[in-house]
Design a protein around this motif. Structure first.
Motif, mmCIF file in Angstrom:
data_model
loop_
_atom_site.group_PDB
_atom_site.id
_atom_site.type_symbol
_atom_site.label_atom_id
_atom_site.label_comp_id
_atom_site.label_asym_id
_atom_site.label_seq_id
_atom_site.Cartn_x
_atom_site.Cartn_y
_atom_site.Cartn_z
ATOM 1 N N PRO A 309 33.132 37.237 46.581
ATOM 2 C CA PRO A 309 34.593 37.179 46.426
ATOM 3 C C PRO A 309 35.126 35.807 46.797
ATOM 4 C CG PRO A 309 33.979 38.413 48.396
ATOM 5 C CD PRO A 309 32.711 38.149 47.656
ATOM 6 N N ILE A 310 36.219 35.416 46.129
ATOM 7 C CA ILE A 310 36.807 34.091 46.311
ATOM 8 C C ILE A 310 38.196 34.235 46.921
ATOM 9 C CG2 ILE A 310 37.551 31.982 45.142
ATOM 10 C CD1 ILE A 310 35.546 32.690 42.898
ATOM 11 N N THR A 311 38.478 33.432 47.933
ATOM 12 C CA THR A 311 39.809 33.403 48.535
ATOM 13 C C THR A 311 40.277 31.957 48.652
ATOM 14 O OG1 THR A 311 38.764 33.480 50.732
ATOM 15 C CG2 THR A 311 39.572 35.555 49.826
ATOM 16 N N PRO A 312 41.564 31.697 48.452
ATOM 17 C CA PRO A 312 42.609 32.659 48.111
ATOM 18 C C PRO A 312 42.487 33.122 46.659
ATOM 19 C CG PRO A 312 43.494 30.433 48.078
ATOM 20 C CD PRO A 312 42.110 30.323 48.605
ATOM 21 N N ALA A 313 42.926 34.323 46.411
ATOM 22 C CA ALA A 313 42.874 34.897 45.062
ATOM 23 C C ALA A 313 44.168 34.537 44.337
ATOM 24 C CB ALA A 313 42.686 36.405 45.133
ATOM 25 N N ASP A 314 44.217 33.317 43.801
ATOM 26 C CA ASP A 314 45.426 32.874 43.106
ATOM 27 C C ASP A 314 45.185 32.840 41.602
ATOM 28 O OD1 ASP A 314 43.848 30.645 42.744
ATOM 29 O OD2 ASP A 314 44.849 29.448 44.277
ATOM 30 N N GLU A 315 46.019 32.079 40.897
ATOM 31 C CA GLU A 315 45.921 32.068 39.429
ATOM 32 C C GLU A 315 44.648 31.406 38.931
ATOM 33 O OE1 GLU A 315 47.902 28.361 40.819
ATOM 34 O OE2 GLU A 315 48.157 30.520 41.208
ATOM 35 N N ALA A 316 43.962 30.620 39.777
ATOM 36 C CA ALA A 316 42.710 29.980 39.360
ATOM 37 C C ALA A 316 41.511 30.912 39.480
ATOM 38 C CB ALA A 316 42.467 28.720 40.190
ATOM 39 N N GLU A 317 41.686 32.030 40.150
ATOM 40 C CA GLU A 317 40.574 32.974 40.377
ATOM 41 C C GLU A 317 40.755 34.202 39.504
ATOM 42 O OE1 GLU A 317 38.707 36.530 41.770
ATOM 43 O OE2 GLU A 317 40.862 36.157 41.994
ATOM 44 N N GLN A 318 39.676 34.599 38.879
ATOM 45 C CA GLN A 318 39.690 35.822 38.071
ATOM 46 C C GLN A 318 38.293 36.411 38.037
ATOM 47 O OE1 GLN A 318 40.990 35.379 34.001
ATOM 48 N NE2 GLN A 318 41.371 37.561 33.763
ATOM 49 N N ASN A 319 38.181 37.660 38.440
ATOM 50 C CA ASN A 319 36.889 38.359 38.460
ATOM 51 C C ASN A 319 35.836 37.584 39.258
ATOM 52 O OD1 ASN A 319 37.919 40.428 36.800
ATOM 53 N ND2 ASN A 319 37.437 39.252 34.956
ATOM 54 N N ASP A 320 36.250 37.096 40.428
ATOM 55 C CA ASP A 320 35.345 36.341 41.319
ATOM 56 C C ASP A 320 34.745 35.132 40.617
ATOM 57 O OD1 ASP A 320 35.775 38.143 43.428
ATOM 58 O OD2 ASP A 320 34.251 39.503 42.640
ATOM 59 N N SER A 321 35.546 34.534 39.736
ATOM 60 C CA SER A 321 35.189 33.303 39.053
ATOM 61 C C SER A 321 36.339 32.329 39.245
ATOM 62 C CB SER A 321 34.931 33.563 37.573
ATOM 63 O OG SER A 321 34.671 32.377 36.856
ATOM 64 N N LEU A 322 36.038 31.065 39.585
ATOM 65 C CA LEU A 322 37.088 30.090 39.893
ATOM 66 C C LEU A 322 37.203 29.048 38.776
ATOM 67 C CD1 LEU A 322 39.099 28.942 42.022
ATOM 68 C CD2 LEU A 322 37.182 27.537 42.854
#
Length: 329
Positions: A309-322
């Protein structure tokens, strides 16, 4: 099976060791508890007083029942690892030395005792020996002992060399006992300085890995992505890096998956707090068609394909992909 009156403390301890190796701590405890019963010990001691002059089984029982789960020399370690002779290695590299700590057992102290601990460092194919050290095995207690062994390494080992560390308990040169084999990366690089023109990221992957910055270079024949990782502590697992190039429809048109630094620097070998430069090059057989593209990256477990999982989960993150970059062709 030996008649009860023929049992020695070593025999009773061995029974308990074998139960522990199968994870049966609850069964091992009453086996050892016999040695605290004077009525049970008396007939044994009267026939073989020399065997029971030192009741080492009682000592082993005390260790099993009083030690905590995180005690490095607790007999419970056998139950946790399933190992009898060597367990729980911790390997550190310092300059031209390897410092190896491990917990050792000695199940056959009166017959085929462990007399030597040997650590050998080789290339993965065992064609090159990078270093070896032997240490006399000294057990202060009947159960487990934790020792540290230092190995001097050869001075011509290339940076980021994969190696295997063999931790081998021996009774003699002809009677070795089951040991441990640990993979390690030798000559790890020093922490790099992030270039001024790199784009800061500061996204965290999982519990301890942060992408501090990244760079991307796009040409007609290749896409090169440089990632600057930092782990607050050495990761407990090895993770794969994926690089995805997506078109305007979100379809993956190019990708690359590998362990960091072309597979030469697995995450489980990373030095805590060190900045690691990780370059991934995707070679294009032909130029990409005209259009808009994005580049996304992530980390995942190879065994089950689970992404961190990736944090922060903002608009650049989707489905644990950055999403780290966008470009136009």
């Amino acid at each position: 099976a030996l008649p009860v009156v023929e049992l020695s403390p070593q025999d009773v301890s061995l029974q308990a060791y074998l139960l522990l190796a199968q994870g049966q701590s609850d069964s091992a405890q009453p086996v050892l508890a016999q040695a605290l019963d004077s009525g049970w010990v008396a007939p044994n001691a009267s026939i073989h007083p020399d065997r029971w002059e030192q009741n080492t089984t009682a000592d082993l029982y005390a260790q099993l029942t009083t030690s905590t789960a995180d005690d490095p020399v607790s007999p419970r370690r056998i139950a946790q690892t399933g190992q009898l002779f060597a367990m729980q290695p911790d390997i550190q590299q310092s300059n031209d030395q390897l410092i190896v700590a491990a917990t050792f057992g000695n199940p056959y102290p009166s017959t085929y005792a462990v007399n030597t601990w040997r650590v050998q460092v080789t290339s993965p194919d065992a064609s090159s020996i990078y270093g070896q050290a032997d240490m006399p095995a000294i057990f202060a207690k009947p159960a487990l002992t934790r020792e540290t062994i230092t190995i001097d390494l050869a001075g011509d080992i290339p940076p980021l060399s994969p190696a295997l560390v063999f931790i081998q308990p021996l009774h003699s040169e002809t009677i070795p006992y089951p040991g441990l084999i640990q993979a390690i990366t030798l000559n790890k690089p020093a922490s790099v300085t992030i270039p001024d023109d790199a784009e800061n990221s500061a996204y965290q992957f999982g519990d301890s890995i942060t992408l501090q910055a990244h760079q991307i270079d796009v040409s007609s024949d290749a896409i090169e992505v440089t990632l600057y990782w930092q782990a607050s502590q050495t990761p407990a697992e090895d993770y794969q890096v994926f690089i995805h190039v997506l078109d305007e429809n979100g379809e993956v048109v190019q990708q690359r998956d590998s362990a960091p630094v072309d597979g030469r620097y697995p995450t489980r070998q990373w030095l805590a707090d060190s900045i690691i430069e990780d370059v991934h090059r995707i070679t294009l057989d032909e130029p990409l068609p005209e259009g808009a593209y994005t580049v996304s990256i992530g980390l995942y477990r190879l065994a089950d394909q689970t992404r961190l999982p990736i944090t922060p989960a903002d608009e650049a993150e989707q489905n644990d992909s950055l999403r780290i970059a966008a470009f136009q062709r």
